[in-house]
Enzyme design. Structure first.
Site, PDB file in Angstrom:
ATOM      1  N   CYS B  36       0.826  -1.209   0.000  1.00 15.75           N
ATOM      2  CA  CYS B  36       0.000   0.000   0.000  1.00 15.75           C
ATOM      3  C   CYS B  36       0.860   1.258   0.000  1.00 15.75           C
ATOM      4  O   CYS B  36       0.345   2.369  -0.068  1.00 15.75           O
ATOM      5  CB  CYS B  36      -0.925   0.022   1.206  1.00 15.75           C
ATOM      6  SG  CYS B  36      -1.919  -1.456   1.347  1.00 15.75           S
ATOM      7  N   CYS B 106      -2.897   9.006   5.824  1.00 12.43           N
ATOM      8  CA  CYS B 106      -1.629   9.021   6.572  1.00 12.43           C
ATOM      9  C   CYS B 106      -1.896   9.290   8.050  1.00 12.43           C
ATOM     10  O   CYS B 106      -1.274   8.688   8.931  1.00 12.43           O
ATOM     11  CB  CYS B 106      -0.697  10.111   6.035  1.00 12.43           C
ATOM     12  SG  CYS B 106      -0.245   9.888   4.314  1.00 12.43           S
TER      13      CYS B 106
END
Lengths: 404, 136
Positions: B36, B106
């Site tokens: 990812c 994030c």
């Protein structure tokens, strides 16, 4: 040396000053419409267009009359593939292409699938090249067109064009190639390659943006196309629309310069590319070249830097313009489909950088970039939990990752 | 494209490093996956008496925003009790770093890493102490 350093010449190139000089008169003093037959303004423009046609044809070993001007290679690809599919619909409806093609080819094929065409997307081998046996096996009596790019925009590998052309000719199938990255960089000969249609772009060869060409074979066989743009019947009816005379003059001049300088320039670019590769491979461990080194464009290098995410690497070398195979910025988070087609895992695809070295790059710049990349990769690896684990001997493929 | 604060954390990441993951007073959280494009390892060292986080370290594989999110998280964790640490939300990180929408994942990853590290510490604490360590 000035920064930022431009090392993304597969994306686009600056206009060569010689090309710009050739173009400038055609914006004001010589502004005529090349289709105006009744006065000197028109004749002057027409002559400039015909000169350009000659220069472009000469670079690829074709005839001037076989050049159809377009707005760029995306249009050329669309015209070639849709034009053949429509014109030869009675003969068949099967098209063969490859998974690593540019979107201008892939998405055109997908559109045609919705209109009833059948498309085979050939896989590529780990070096990025198609398997000729699979190509041969894919051909059916319904096959009307093979469209395989000359050289890949992301990884720079050069397909076995002459062999593909021989197979296509033998089976009586038309052969189109998106040669945007190859024309002007390596020798392209439409006859040696048994090519029938070739897409060319201006801005990849130090010419202007917004102009391109499609070379369409006129003899043995005479290739016909259904026009995709209706209007005044310009370009032998294949592409209506007033010709972009300054752009065409620029494309012609760009081709003439490439033809004159190609041999020396290709050697220089290969040397710079190898110099960069050597530097990175000597000073860093766990770096990998993506795609065949043997069948490759001179200025092209695509490398993966394991355990370092591509976007963070680009951020660290922010005075160098390169492109990353990681698409973390896009909403999909999908890495490059080209790298995936080579069988490169998503983990390594996320760590890849494309270096595109061009006419205006110097050895000093290449050394600077090499040093910057080495520094940043070292810094990011010190930050990378993956690098730490790999150094401890952990097999990252066997770790159970926690994801949402 | 990047905010000043993201650039600052990227250029001068705080608390980079690793703590001994076998230590009873250390909690380790590792979230994300290489496929990812993001892996975060976040560790906390906790004072067993007070329950206060005395040290925090991170290592991150990921884009600049992922590095900044985890760097910021370690800064915030130090000096907090575990319960206080659990109140840190990804939206706090988004606001502090001015992350754009495509980078919100994030901050989510950083919050997950904090939770995973604390959970790991608490799991360790719940286990009986080895004999040697229990001796006065």
């Amino acid at each position: 040396m000035k920064t930022p350093i431009y090392l993304d010449n597969h994306a686009t190139t600056p206009v060569d000053p010689r090309v710009l000089d050739a173009m400038l008169p055609y914006f004001q003093e010589k502004f005529g419409n090349a289709a105006s037959r009744n006065h000197s303004f028109g004749w002057e423009a027409e002559k400039a267009v015909e000169d350009a046609r000659g220069k472009i044809a000469a670079l690829i070993g074709g005839q001037p009359k076989e050049i159809v001007f377009t707005s760029g290679a995306t249009e050329s690809d669309n015209l070639a593939i849709k034009g053949v599919a429509e014109m030869y619909a009675e003969k068949g409806n099967h098209i063969i292409t490859a998974v690593t093609e540019h979107k201008a080819v892939l998405d055109t094929c997908k559109r045609l699938e919705k209109r009833g065409c059948r498309v085979t997307y050939l896989p590529v081998q780990p070096d990025g090249l198609i398997d000729l046996n699979r190509l041969r096996e894919a051909i059916t009596p319904q096959t009307i067109l093979i469209s395989v790019m000359y050289a890949n925009n992301e990884i720079g590998v050069v397909q076995p064009i002459a062999e593909i052309g021989r197979i296509a000719r033998e089976k009586g199938v038309l052969f189109h190639s998106d040669a945007v990255q190859a024309v002007g960089k390596i020798p392209v000969d439409v006859n040696a390659g048994n090519l029938d249609l070739v897409s060319i772009s201006g801005h990849k060869i130090y010419g202007p943006k917004g102009v391109g060409a499609l070379w369409v074979r006129r003899r043995n066989p005479r290739v016909q196309l259904t026009a995709q743009m209706d209007g005044g019947g310009h370009e032998r009816g294949m592409r209506s629309g007033t010709l972009n005379v300054p752009g065409i003059v620029g494309l012609g001049e760009a081709c003439a310069i490439c033809q004159k300088e190609m041999t020396g320039e290709a050697a220089r670019l290969s040397e710079l590319r190898d110099r960069l590769k050597r530097k990175l491979e000597t000073e860093l461990d766990e770096v990998y070249v993506n795609g065949s080194m043997e069948h490759r464009l001179p200025g092209s290098l695509n490398m993966s830097f394991a355990f370092v995410e591509g976007e963070s690497l680009l951020m660290g070398i922010n005075d160098v313009a390169v492109s990353s195979g990681s698409a973390c910025t896009s909403a999909t988070l999908e890495p490059s489909y080209v790298l995936k087609a080579l069988g490169i895992g998503d983990d390594l695809a996320h760590t890849s950088i494309r270096f595109g070295i061009g006419r205006f790059n110097t050895a000093e710049e290449i050394d600077y970039v090499g040093n910057r990349v080495v520094d940043v990769v070292r810094k990011l690896r010190a930050l990378s939990p993956l690098y730490e684990m790999a150094k401890e001997g952990v097999d990252l493929k066997k770790v159970e990752w926690v994801t949402e | 494209m990047y905010s000043e604060k993201v650039l600052d954390h990227y250029s001068n990441p705080r608390n980079v490093g690793s703590l001994d993951k076998r230590d009873r007073t250390v909690g380790t959280g590792m979230v994300g996956a290489p496929e990812c494009g993001d892996v975060m390892k976040l560790q906390v060292k906790v004072n067993e008496e007070t329950g206060v986080i005395e040290d925090a370290k991170f290592k991150t594989f990921g884009c600049g925003s992922a590095i900044a999110s985890s760097s910021l998280a370690t800064e915030w964790l130090k000096g907090k009790t575990l319960d206080e640490a659990l109140t840190i939300r990804n939206t706090d990180i988004v606001n502090e770093l001015s992350l754009p929408p495509v980078k919100i994942h994030c901050s989510v990853l950083a919050e997950d890493a904090i939770r995973a590290a604390i959970e790991d510490y608490r799991k360790k604490q719940a286990q009986p102490q080895p004999l040697e360590a229990a001796r006065p």
